[in-house]
Design a protein around this motif. Sequence first.
Motif, mmCIF file in Angstrom:
data_model
loop_
_atom_site.group_PDB
_atom_site.id
_atom_site.type_symbol
_atom_site.label_atom_id
_atom_site.label_comp_id
_atom_site.label_asym_id
_atom_site.label_seq_id
_atom_site.Cartn_x
_atom_site.Cartn_y
_atom_site.Cartn_z
ATOM 1 N N GLY A 151 0.321 9.646 14.021
ATOM 2 C CA GLY A 151 0.218 9.656 12.567
ATOM 3 C C GLY A 151 1.125 10.667 11.920
ATOM 4 O O GLY A 151 1.975 11.272 12.574
ATOM 5 N N ALA A 152 0.936 10.844 10.623
ATOM 6 C CA ALA A 152 1.768 11.753 9.834
ATOM 7 C C ALA A 152 1.027 12.120 8.552
ATOM 8 O O ALA A 152 -0.015 11.543 8.232
ATOM 9 N N MET A 153 1.593 13.057 7.829
ATOM 10 C CA MET A 153 1.031 13.487 6.542
ATOM 11 C C MET A 153 1.780 12.799 5.398
ATOM 12 O O MET A 153 2.959 12.470 5.526
ATOM 13 N N ILE A 154 1.092 12.629 4.296
ATOM 14 C CA ILE A 154 1.683 12.164 3.040
ATOM 15 C C ILE A 154 1.388 13.262 2.021
ATOM 16 O O ILE A 154 0.355 13.245 1.353
ATOM 17 N N PRO A 155 2.281 14.260 1.921
ATOM 18 C CA PRO A 155 1.996 15.393 1.044
ATOM 19 C C PRO A 155 2.115 15.052 -0.441
ATOM 20 O O PRO A 155 1.507 15.713 -1.277
ATOM 21 N N ALA A 156 2.907 14.038 -0.756
ATOM 22 C CA ALA A 156 3.106 13.669 -2.157
ATOM 23 C C ALA A 156 3.348 12.176 -2.272
ATOM 24 O O ALA A 156 4.138 11.607 -1.527
ATOM 25 N N ALA A 157 2.643 11.556 -3.202
ATOM 26 C CA ALA A 157 2.803 10.123 -3.456
ATOM 27 C C ALA A 157 2.278 9.820 -4.856
ATOM 28 O O ALA A 157 1.547 10.630 -5.447
ATOM 29 N N THR A 158 2.661 8.659 -5.369
ATOM 30 C CA THR A 158 2.104 8.188 -6.641
ATOM 31 C C THR A 158 1.742 6.721 -6.516
ATOM 32 O O THR A 158 2.405 5.954 -5.819
ATOM 33 N N LEU A 159 0.668 6.358 -7.173
ATOM 34 C CA LEU A 159 0.284 4.967 -7.356
ATOM 35 C C LEU A 159 0.506 4.638 -8.825
ATOM 36 O O LEU A 159 -0.043 5.299 -9.697
ATOM 37 N N ARG A 160 1.332 3.621 -9.079
ATOM 38 C CA ARG A 160 1.572 3.177 -10.448
ATOM 39 C C ARG A 160 0.946 1.795 -10.591
ATOM 40 O O ARG A 160 1.266 0.882 -9.829
ATOM 41 N N ILE A 161 0.068 1.646 -11.566
ATOM 42 C CA ILE A 161 -0.644 0.387 -11.777
ATOM 43 C C ILE A 161 -0.262 -0.172 -13.129
ATOM 44 O O ILE A 161 -0.436 0.480 -14.162
ATOM 45 N N ASP A 162 0.276 -1.401 -13.097
ATOM 46 C CA ASP A 162 0.705 -2.090 -14.321
ATOM 47 C C ASP A 162 -0.094 -3.371 -14.497
ATOM 48 O O ASP A 162 -0.195 -4.179 -13.570
ATOM 49 N N ARG A 163 -0.638 -3.541 -15.712
ATOM 50 C CA ARG A 163 -1.301 -4.787 -16.099
ATOM 51 C C ARG A 163 -0.825 -5.143 -17.496
ATOM 52 O O ARG A 163 -0.829 -4.275 -18.388
ATOM 53 N N PRO A 164 -0.394 -6.384 -17.696
ATOM 54 C CA PRO A 164 0.084 -6.784 -19.022
ATOM 55 C C PRO A 164 -0.961 -6.520 -20.107
ATOM 56 O O PRO A 164 -2.151 -6.768 -19.909
ATOM 57 N N GLY A 165 -0.496 -5.960 -21.214
ATOM 58 C CA GLY A 165 -1.382 -5.701 -22.337
ATOM 59 C C GLY A 165 -2.243 -4.459 -22.196
ATOM 60 O O GLY A 165 -3.075 -4.182 -23.048
#
Length: 119
Positions: free
Chosen positions: A90-104
């Motif tokens: 395994g490995a580490m994920i020290p930084a990430a972003t989740l971007r969620i787009d929904r119309p309207g």
Amino acid sequence: MLGPIGKQVMPAKGCAAFLWGTTDRTLVAMAGAETGRIRVAIDGKPIDYLRADESGAGGFGFAGVTTYRGGDLTIALDMTIVSRDDLASGAMIPAATLRIDRPGRDTVILPVAGMVGCA
């Protein structure tokens, strides 16, 4: 809008990224490299979304940026994966972003961090 997904199980093969919110350490997403899916809870309902596109270097079967889609919703996962000598499979994920787009609706960008685990 984005809530906890509860306890998750390691995949039988391949790797999975387990991601939690950086402020409250709640598990909010799990992405499977082999399955090409991400599980999130939108409006309280855990749902899997399929990988639609990926770009950039990542590691462990993941790209640096992966886009998932389902219905009218699009999720972009942008993560940095860092190997460490003290982690086996395994490995580490020290930084990430989740971007969620929904119309309207407003776009939501959530900072997350986590780990990759591999079977």
